[in-house]
Write a protein that holds these residues in place. Sequence first.
Motif, PDB file in Angstrom:
ATOM      1  N   SER A  37       0.821  -1.208   0.000  1.00 32.14           N
ATOM      2  CA  SER A  37       0.000   0.000   0.000  1.00 32.14           C
ATOM      3  C   SER A  37       0.852   1.254   0.000  1.00 32.14           C
ATOM      4  CB  SER A  37      -0.932   0.020   1.212  1.00 32.14           C
ATOM      5  OG  SER A  37      -0.174   0.149   2.403  1.00 32.14           O
ATOM      6  N   GLU A  40      -2.372   6.501  -0.821  1.00 32.76           N
ATOM      7  CA  GLU A  40      -3.549   6.668  -1.669  1.00 32.76           C
ATOM      8  C   GLU A  40      -4.203   5.379  -2.134  1.00 32.76           C
ATOM      9  OE1 GLU A  40      -0.552   8.203  -2.478  1.00 32.76           O
ATOM     10  OE2 GLU A  40      -1.066  10.119  -1.590  1.00 32.76           O
ATOM     11  N   GLU A  41      -3.480   4.238  -2.081  1.00 33.54           N
ATOM     12  CA  GLU A  41      -4.056   3.013  -2.638  1.00 33.54           C
ATOM     13  C   GLU A  41      -3.517   1.768  -1.958  1.00 33.54           C
ATOM     14  OE1 GLU A  41      -2.939   3.586  -6.718  1.00 33.54           O
ATOM     15  OE2 GLU A  41      -1.005   2.631  -6.432  1.00 33.54           O
ATOM     16  N   VAL A  69      -7.322  -0.698  -4.915  1.00 31.73           N
ATOM     17  CA  VAL A  69      -8.481  -0.074  -4.275  1.00 31.73           C
ATOM     18  C   VAL A  69      -8.009   1.063  -3.376  1.00 31.73           C
ATOM     19  CG1 VAL A  69      -9.882  -2.190  -4.334  1.00 31.73           C
ATOM     20  CG2 VAL A  69      -8.466  -1.703  -2.339  1.00 31.73           C
ATOM     21  N   SER A  70      -8.949   1.906  -2.996  1.00 30.67           N
ATOM     22  CA  SER A  70      -8.640   2.973  -2.044  1.00 30.67           C
ATOM     23  C   SER A  70      -8.517   2.362  -0.648  1.00 30.67           C
ATOM     24  CB  SER A  70      -9.753   4.016  -2.048  1.00 30.67           C
ATOM     25  OG  SER A  70     -10.918   3.483  -1.436  1.00 30.67           O
ATOM     26  N   PRO A  71      -7.860   3.041   0.278  1.00 34.06           N
ATOM     27  CA  PRO A  71      -7.800   2.531   1.650  1.00 34.06           C
ATOM     28  C   PRO A  71      -9.198   2.328   2.262  1.00 34.06           C
ATOM     29  CG  PRO A  71      -6.152   4.217   1.350  1.00 34.06           C
ATOM     30  CD  PRO A  71      -7.005   4.229   0.108  1.00 34.06           C
TER      31      PRO A  71
END
Length: 113
Positions: A37, A40-41, A69-71
């Motif tokens: 991660s 931002e992602e 995906v986003s957090p």
Amino acid sequence: MATRPEATAETTVEGTKIRWDDSNMKSAYANVCNVSSTREEVVMLFGVNQAWNRGQKEVTIQLTDRIIVSPFAAKRLSMLLSGVVKEYESRFGTLNIDAPAQPAAAAVAAGKK
């Protein structure tokens, strides 16, 4: 060749009707997953380990899919997966993911050689 009827499911969330359209969905099998991660992602890599010998010094994993995906979506996914695993274990029993001890290591740990 038979054609597949359009498969959809509907869900209502907080008064909003959600229609799940799986007409373009693809399925893939993975027995390996790695996650990294940034701020931002969250990046999930999926692949297949086809190693047949346990004692191999090097294993190649064939990566097949990358999902980013986003957090926020990652946290929701984590909650969904936790719920699914909890339900699975209540039906079928606890999943033990600890690697079994190797016989030599177990003998050393028990004070035997």
